[in-house]
Write a protein that holds these residues in place. Structure first.
Motif, PDB file in Angstrom:
ATOM      1  N   MET A   1       0.845  -1.187   0.000  1.00  0.00           N
ATOM      2  CA  MET A   1       0.000   0.000   0.000  1.00  0.00           C
ATOM      3  C   MET A   1       0.884   1.242   0.000  1.00  0.00           C
ATOM      4  N   ILE A   2       0.626   2.160  -0.945  1.00  0.00           N
ATOM      5  CA  ILE A   2       1.307   3.452  -0.997  1.00  0.00           C
ATOM      6  C   ILE A   2       0.230   4.529  -1.102  1.00  0.00           C
ATOM      7  N   ASN A   3       0.160   5.394  -0.094  1.00  0.00           N
ATOM      8  CA  ASN A   3      -0.829   6.472  -0.092  1.00  0.00           C
ATOM      9  C   ASN A   3      -2.241   5.963  -0.389  1.00  0.00           C
ATOM     10  N   LYS A   4      -2.642   4.889   0.289  1.00  0.00           N
ATOM     11  CA  LYS A   4      -3.973   4.281   0.171  1.00  0.00           C
ATOM     12  C   LYS A   4      -4.206   3.597  -1.169  1.00  0.00           C
ATOM     13  N   VAL A   6      -3.423   0.367  -3.848  1.00  0.00           N
ATOM     14  CA  VAL A   6      -2.906  -0.991  -4.009  1.00  0.00           C
ATOM     15  C   VAL A   6      -1.833  -0.932  -5.088  1.00  0.00           C
ATOM     16  N   VAL A   7      -0.595  -1.210  -4.706  1.00  0.00           N
ATOM     17  CA  VAL A   7       0.526  -1.093  -5.641  1.00  0.00           C
ATOM     18  C   VAL A   7       1.151  -2.461  -5.858  1.00  0.00           C
ATOM     19  N   ILE A   8       1.301  -2.856  -7.126  1.00  0.00           N
ATOM     20  CA  ILE A   8       1.825  -4.179  -7.468  1.00  0.00           C
ATOM     21  C   ILE A   8       3.105  -4.047  -8.276  1.00  0.00           C
ATOM     22  N   PRO A   9       4.059  -5.001  -8.114  1.00  0.00           N
ATOM     23  CA  PRO A   9       5.316  -4.962  -8.873  1.00  0.00           C
ATOM     24  C   PRO A   9       5.097  -5.425 -10.313  1.00  0.00           C
ATOM     25  N   VAL A  10       5.635  -4.668 -11.247  1.00  0.00           N
ATOM     26  CA  VAL A  10       5.440  -4.925 -12.671  1.00  0.00           C
ATOM     27  C   VAL A  10       6.783  -4.851 -13.388  1.00  0.00           C
ATOM     28  N   LEU A  11       6.969  -5.737 -14.353  1.00  0.00           N
ATOM     29  CA  LEU A  11       8.112  -5.654 -15.271  1.00  0.00           C
ATOM     30  C   LEU A  11       7.581  -5.404 -16.671  1.00  0.00           C
ATOM     31  N   TYR A 109      -6.951  -6.996   1.381  1.00  0.00           N
ATOM     32  CA  TYR A 109      -6.277  -5.854   1.995  1.00  0.00           C
ATOM     33  C   TYR A 109      -5.547  -6.258   3.269  1.00  0.00           C
ATOM     34  N   HIS A 110      -6.136  -7.167   4.046  1.00  0.00           N
ATOM     35  CA  HIS A 110      -5.537  -7.562   5.318  1.00  0.00           C
ATOM     36  C   HIS A 110      -4.190  -8.258   5.106  1.00  0.00           C
ATOM     37  N   GLN A 111      -4.156  -9.205   4.146  1.00  0.00           N
ATOM     38  CA  GLN A 111      -2.921  -9.923   3.851  1.00  0.00           C
ATOM     39  C   GLN A 111      -2.039  -9.188   2.839  1.00  0.00           C
ATOM     40  N   GLN A 112      -2.555  -8.119   2.275  1.00  0.00           N
ATOM     41  CA  GLN A 112      -1.884  -7.368   1.204  1.00  0.00           C
ATOM     42  C   GLN A 112      -1.463  -8.289   0.062  1.00  0.00           C
ATOM     43  N   LYS A 113      -2.481  -8.994  -0.456  1.00  0.00           N
ATOM     44  CA  LYS A 113      -2.256  -9.911  -1.578  1.00  0.00           C
ATOM     45  C   LYS A 113      -3.265  -9.642  -2.686  1.00  0.00           C
ATOM     46  N   GLN A 246     -12.105  -2.393   4.232  1.00  0.00           N
ATOM     47  CA  GLN A 246     -12.779  -3.147   5.285  1.00  0.00           C
ATOM     48  C   GLN A 246     -13.202  -4.542   4.828  1.00  0.00           C
ATOM     49  N   PHE A 247     -12.990  -4.847   3.542  1.00  0.00           N
ATOM     50  CA  PHE A 247     -13.420  -6.115   2.972  1.00  0.00           C
ATOM     51  C   PHE A 247     -12.277  -6.794   2.226  1.00  0.00           C
ATOM     52  N   THR A 248     -12.505  -8.077   1.908  1.00  0.00           N
ATOM     53  CA  THR A 248     -11.752  -8.741   0.849  1.00  0.00           C
ATOM     54  C   THR A 248     -12.679  -8.796  -0.353  1.00  0.00           C
ATOM     55  N   LEU A 249     -12.201  -8.269  -1.493  1.00  0.00           N
ATOM     56  CA  LEU A 249     -13.018  -8.186  -2.700  1.00  0.00           C
ATOM     57  C   LEU A 249     -12.594  -9.250  -3.692  1.00  0.00           C
TER      58      LEU A 249
END
Length: 261
Positions: A1-4, A6-11, A109-113, A246-249
């Motif tokens: 998480m960066i500034n609220k 969801v940020v994922i690593p990309v190549l 969000y909880h597991q950041q996955k 507050q959820f898992t979507l």
């Protein structure tokens, strides 16, 4: 998480540098920061328009990325709009529908996955609820209702915008027609958009009803320059991170299903 976000690593093909892309379900196009394109010498493409606030159109360059990689996942031939993303902080790009339409996407969000499943039946547990959504162009839209301090309950259609760093961002016509600007102002924000500087008014509503859940004390924002046009009906606004965290979507774009846990 960066500034609220969801940020994922990309190549990207042709580079070994790991980039940081915001994953936003409300992103109708993939965006690449201009400085990354310049560094990788990605400059062949064509001019196209992308919409800013109040449907103002901005002309920008569009390039085709040979491939975009998320770990072992390869997404070929992705069109990317080049834009200055300094306002997002330490972010190199934005990806949304290009990923949503290929897979069933689960945001924990909880597991950041971020978990991707093959298209088909939505994989669900026993603790959540399935909501059906519509598409406004390519953005998922869900029904919800808000409670106002004067006792009114106002239904509306809302964009599912995981990349939005707010609770609810209302469209101005909905604010105007439902007297939402009567809410007591908590503070204001000055934000630089693609086209101009915008001034947001921030407030709070007593509750949001969504998918059988009641979320109390919801932060909301509005601005006279914000109006995402609906192709089928009036869009009340967008629901952002402060609610979704507050959820898992689990989002099944192909079957138009949103599963909330």
């Amino acid at each position: 998480m960066i500034n609220k976000h969801v940020v994922i690593p990309v190549l990207l093909s042709g580079s070994t540098d790991t980039l940081r892309f915001v994953f936003d379900t409300g992103a109708e196009v993939t965006v690449l920061d201009k400085r990354i394109a310049e560094k990788m010498r990605i400059n062949s493409g064509h001019q196209a328009f992308m919409s800013g606030t109040n449907n103002a159109m901005v002309k920008t360059q569009v390039v085709t990325l040979n491939a975009l990689y998320l770990k072992e996942l390869r997404i070929p031939y992705v069109n990317a709009y080049l834009e200055n993303l300094d306002h997002l902080g330490e972010v190199d790009g934005v990806i949304g529908v290009a990923l949503l339409k290929l897979y069933i996407v689960k945001i924990d969000y909880h597991q950041q996955k971020l978990v991707l499943y093959r298209n088909g039946k939505t994989p669900i547990g026993n603790t959540g609820r399935t909501l059906h959504f519509q598409l406004n162009y390519t953005t998922p839209v869900v029904d919800a209702a808000i409670s106002m301090p004067d006792g009114r309950t106002l239904p509306g259609h809302y964009h599912i915008t995981t990349g939005g760093d707010y609770g609810i961002l209302f469209n101005w016509p909905y604010v105007d027609s439902n007297r939402i600007n009567s809410l007591p102002t908590i503070n204001t924000d000055r934000v630089q958009d693609m086209v101009r500087v915008l001034y947001y008014i921030n407030a709070t509503i007593p509750a949001l009803q969504l998918g059988g859940q009641t979320i109390p004390n919801v932060p909301v924002s509005y601005c006279k320059d914000i109006n995402d046009v609906g192709v089928f009906t009036q869009i009340a606004g967008s629901i952002g991170y402060e609610i979704w965290k507050q959820f898992t979507l689990t989002i099944n774009y192909e079957r138009k299903e949103l599963y909330l846990e």
